[in-house]
Design a protein around this motif. Structure first.
Motif, PDB file in Angstrom:
ATOM      1  N   LEU A 121     -11.581  -3.598   1.116  1.00  0.00           N
ATOM      2  CA  LEU A 121     -10.886  -4.965   1.711  1.00  0.00           C
ATOM      3  C   LEU A 121      -9.900  -4.417   2.986  1.00  0.00           C
ATOM      4  O   LEU A 121      -9.761  -5.313   3.881  1.00  0.00           O
ATOM      5  N   PHE A 122      -9.436  -3.394   3.166  1.00  0.00           N
ATOM      6  CA  PHE A 122      -8.611  -2.948   4.033  1.00  0.00           C
ATOM      7  C   PHE A 122      -9.164  -2.282   5.274  1.00  0.00           C
ATOM      8  O   PHE A 122      -8.501  -1.662   6.063  1.00  0.00           O
ATOM      9  N   ASP A 123     -10.532  -2.023   5.066  1.00  0.00           N
ATOM     10  CA  ASP A 123     -11.266  -1.043   6.172  1.00  0.00           C
ATOM     11  C   ASP A 123     -11.263  -2.072   7.664  1.00  0.00           C
ATOM     12  O   ASP A 123     -11.442  -1.281   8.393  1.00  0.00           O
ATOM     13  N   THR A 124     -11.177  -3.462   7.514  1.00  0.00           N
ATOM     14  CA  THR A 124     -11.034  -3.929   8.682  1.00  0.00           C
ATOM     15  C   THR A 124      -9.713  -4.120   9.562  1.00  0.00           C
ATOM     16  O   THR A 124      -9.412  -4.587  10.544  1.00  0.00           O
ATOM     17  N   HIS A 514      -4.091 -10.552   0.372  1.00  0.00           N
ATOM     18  CA  HIS A 514      -3.454 -11.777   0.679  1.00  0.00           C
ATOM     19  C   HIS A 514      -1.838 -11.730   1.178  1.00  0.00           C
ATOM     20  O   HIS A 514      -1.735 -12.332   2.323  1.00  0.00           O
ATOM     21  N   SER A 515      -1.312 -10.980   0.553  1.00  0.00           N
ATOM     22  CA  SER A 515       0.136 -10.676   1.261  1.00  0.00           C
ATOM     23  C   SER A 515       0.131 -10.140   2.679  1.00  0.00           C
ATOM     24  O   SER A 515       0.962 -10.434   3.398  1.00  0.00           O
ATOM     25  N   ALA A 516      -0.938  -9.171   2.815  1.00  0.00           N
ATOM     26  CA  ALA A 516      -0.710  -8.437   4.126  1.00  0.00           C
ATOM     27  C   ALA A 516      -1.314  -9.627   5.029  1.00  0.00           C
ATOM     28  O   ALA A 516      -1.085  -9.675   6.444  1.00  0.00           O
ATOM     29  N   GLN A 517      -2.265 -10.591   4.708  1.00  0.00           N
ATOM     30  CA  GLN A 517      -2.835 -11.561   5.660  1.00  0.00           C
ATOM     31  C   GLN A 517      -1.799 -12.518   6.245  1.00  0.00           C
ATOM     32  O   GLN A 517      -1.579 -12.686   7.173  1.00  0.00           O
ATOM     33  N   ASP A 518      -1.018 -12.922   5.398  1.00  0.00           N
ATOM     34  CA  ASP A 518       0.177 -14.135   5.684  1.00  0.00           C
ATOM     35  C   ASP A 518       1.489 -13.580   5.517  1.00  0.00           C
ATOM     36  O   ASP A 518       2.390 -14.588   5.730  1.00  0.00           O
ATOM     37  N   LEU A 519       1.747 -12.344   5.061  1.00  0.00           N
ATOM     38  CA  LEU A 519       3.123 -11.844   5.007  1.00  0.00           C
ATOM     39  C   LEU A 519       3.914 -12.361   4.049  1.00  0.00           C
ATOM     40  O   LEU A 519       5.121 -12.686   4.120  1.00  0.00           O
ATOM     41  N   GLN A 520       3.301 -13.026   2.845  1.00  0.00           N
ATOM     42  CA  GLN A 520       4.028 -13.935   1.889  1.00  0.00           C
ATOM     43  C   GLN A 520       4.177 -12.894   0.720  1.00  0.00           C
ATOM     44  O   GLN A 520       3.044 -12.591   0.271  1.00  0.00           O
ATOM     45  N   PRO A 521       5.215 -12.621   0.116  1.00  0.00           N
ATOM     46  CA  PRO A 521       5.285 -11.839  -1.185  1.00  0.00           C
ATOM     47  C   PRO A 521       4.895 -12.532  -2.348  1.00  0.00           C
ATOM     48  O   PRO A 521       4.504 -12.102  -3.470  1.00  0.00           O
ATOM     49  N   LYS A 522       4.475 -13.971  -2.457  1.00  0.00           N
ATOM     50  CA  LYS A 522       4.360 -14.652  -3.620  1.00  0.00           C
ATOM     51  C   LYS A 522       2.967 -14.152  -4.226  1.00  0.00           C
ATOM     52  O   LYS A 522       2.850 -14.168  -5.575  1.00  0.00           O
ATOM     53  N   HIS A 523       1.974 -13.854  -3.481  1.00  0.00           N
ATOM     54  CA  HIS A 523       0.614 -13.099  -3.957  1.00  0.00           C
ATOM     55  C   HIS A 523       0.954 -12.034  -4.894  1.00  0.00           C
ATOM     56  O   HIS A 523       0.565 -11.877  -5.909  1.00  0.00           O
TER      57      HIS A 523
END
Length: 581
Positions: A121-124, A514-523
């Motif tokens: 998932l993090f390859d890109t 998902h947290s890395a995409q929107d910088l939200q810790p809730k995920h």
């Protein structure tokens, strides 16, 4: 894609061969299936809708028929034992023994720190240097509870970026310049006492600041004295600078103590004062580029309107020629790019500053700094009603002290509390985790109501529950030392309770993604809370004590893996896991 890449590789490989497309085009469409406690589910799902929107399948026609047709062309084998289609999704069920074996392999011999982080998932994701500016309190003021959100959110973002392989620079940009220091300097001359400053520095500065503000409301001489002191500061007159430096050093020392309690550290303590001279250079650059205009009031402004019609302007210069906060922010951003050559810069402040950062980024772009496109503001809402149980709170340390005291009291009343060397330190960590989880459960932009009773519950979705689950797992593992020596048999973990826990572990990299995409810790928070609920069920239904050695060993491997993921996720959030409580 998920942690269990060998299984995904089978699925993606078949899709690639069947539809004659490169393997990586299927990654966005493939994800794990949400886990339910008792209900058996497939492990992965493929969205036909995503394949259609990406141009891999024709966009017209019945989506369910398309899903059924594609599912019929994919053949089960020794890895994926069942493939079915429903509601535009194709689901894949993995051979249960293989699922257990491959998923728990990373945790053999206590390993597993990188579980989920090496996912495809993090390859890109572009790795590089990330500068995060957070906390940023004002000098000569006690650490207010309102700064808590910027501090813990920024710390989470820095931890997450670092765990994913970025070089992270953690910066605290202090409010250490401006007219408030004129007031404080003048006020200290009138009301200050060096002896009190040594005894309780920030409390004394706070009292002086309150007194001088009251005085300035009705006394023109006090206002003039404040202007004079700040002018002396700007001219770098030694007596004024010496007092200002004393205030700054005292405050930073006090802040470091609070940050240590929160488990937060910074690589750089910067501040507005560092960029005072550079701010004047920014004004000259704006002028030479034709971007600086003079308003009717004589102030210096820059057009930030979308159509370039001056319908929206940003003031960067007062009519008397002095710079403002945003002018220093422009200078600071340019200076950071030159010094640290960051690939992205993230500012963490409350949502009321959204327009400030929009204007900042627009001005930087207008000046020709294309890297401003890689700058981001992460806004957050307000905490409503953060106070001690006895009344309103002004300072964060009051909240931290009460959280620690409350947890310590609850621990002393509980029959299950273990003996420990440092109960106060444990209570501190648990109290801070309670604060963080209450803050992180929802969207950051939302305001939330602070609630002591709900925050400190041992059951339910709280930080106390996370810590309790981790401590319970540590105790289980410690009590059964030596059991791991037996040969691991994955066929002993195929009952629904263990499969549900393992299926949820499959989702860990998606939560991080998902947290890395929107910088939200809730995920990540919600993933960990669900994991704790599944672990609680497994505790009841999969006993280690009293089971045959091979069964006990297999179950212990499951609990060790869950414990490792729980601890890793907590650390990214900024929570220090406790082993006993």
């Amino acid at each position: 894609m998920v942690c269990f890449s060998k299984v995904c590789y089978f699925t993606v490989g078949q899709l690639s061969r069947t539809l004659q497309q490169p393997e990586d085009v299927f990654i966005p469409a493939l994800s794990t299936v949400r886990v339910f406690k008792k209900e058996q589910t497939a492990d992965f799902k493929l969205s036909v809708g995503t394949l259609r929107s990406n141009g891999i399948l024709p966009p017209s026609g019945d989506i369910q028929l398309q899903a059924q047709d594609l599912a019929s062309r994919l053949k089960p084998d020794s890895v994926v034992e069942d493939i079915s289609a429903d509601c535009g999704l194709i689901t894949f069920k993995v051979n249960r023994k293989l699922l257990v074996q491959k998923l728990l392999e990373p945790f053999e011999k206590g390993k597993g720190e990188k579980f989920g982080l090496n996912s495809e998932l993090f390859d890109t994701f572009k790795r590089g240097t990330t500068l995060v500016e957070y906390s940023s309190p004002n000098i000569a003021k006690k650490f207010h509870a309102g700064h808590l959100r910027s501090t813990i959110i920024g710390n989470f973002i820095a931890n997450l970026k670092q765990s994913l392989g970025n070089r992270v620079i953690r910066m605290n940009y202090l409010g250490d310049w401006g007219m408030q220091f004129g007031l404080l300097g003048a006020g200290f001359g009138q009301f200050g006492c060096q002896e009190k400053l040594k005894q309780n520095p920030l409390q004394h500065l706070f009292e002086v600041y309150v007194q001088v503000n009251k005085e300035a409301e009705h006394n023109e001489d006090t206002k003039q004295a404040a202007r004079d002191f700040f002018r002396q500061l700007e001219r770098r007159e030694s007596q004024a600078v010496s007092l200002w430096q004393q205030f700054r050093e005292i405050t930073v020392d006090e802040y470091r103590r609070v940050y240590k309690r929160l488990g937060v550290h910074f690589d750089i303590y910067s501040g507005e004062s560092f960029h005072q001279d550079q701010a004047q250079e920014v004004v000259q650059q704006l002028q030479s580029q034709g971007l600086l205009k003079t308003s009717d009031r004589g102030t210096g402004v820059v057009d930030v309107s979308a159509d370039g019609d001056m319908s929206s302007v940003c003031t960067v210069l007062r009519s008397d020629g002095t710079t403002l906060y945003i002018t220093r922010d422009i200078a600071a951003a340019i200076d950071r790019k030159e010094k640290y050559n960051f690939d992205e810069m993230i500012y963490v402040t409350d949502k009321s500053q959204a327009n400030h950062f929009y204007q900042l980024f627009q001005i930087l772009l207008a000046m020709g700094h294309s890297w401003a496109d890689r700058c981001q503001h992460v806004p957050f809402g307000l905490v409503q009603g953060m106070k001690t149980r006895t009344g309103e709170v002004v300072f964060l340390e009051d909240v931290l002290d009460e959280a620690r005291a409350s947890v310590l009291h609850n621990m002393s009343q509980s029959k299950t509390t273990k003996e420990m060397d440092d109960p106060g330190g444990t209570a501190e960590k648990v109290g801070i985790s309670a604060l963080l989880v209450q803050d992180f459960k929802g969207p950051l932009r939302s305001d939330y109501k602070f609630d002591w009773d709900r925050m400190l519950q041992a059951q339910g979705d709280t930080g106390v529950f996370l810590q309790y689950t981790h401590a319970r797992l540590c105790s289980l593992i410690q009590r059964n030392e030596g059991v791991e020596a037996a040969t691991f048999d994955p066929s002993l973990l195929i009952e629904q309770t263990s499969i549900a826990t393992l299926q949820h572990l499959l989702r860990y990299d998606e939560a991080l993604y998902h947290s890395a995409q929107d910088l939200q810790p809730k995920h990540l928070v919600n993933f960990l809370l669900k994991l704790c609920h599944l672990i609680a069920i497994a505790h009841r239904e999969l006993p280690v004590k009293g089971s045959p050695q091979d069964v006990a060993q297999a179950r212990l491997r499951l609990f060790s893996g869950a414990c490792s993921v729980l601890a890793n996720g907590m650390r990214i959030l900024g929570i220090t896991p406790v082993d006993k409580m």
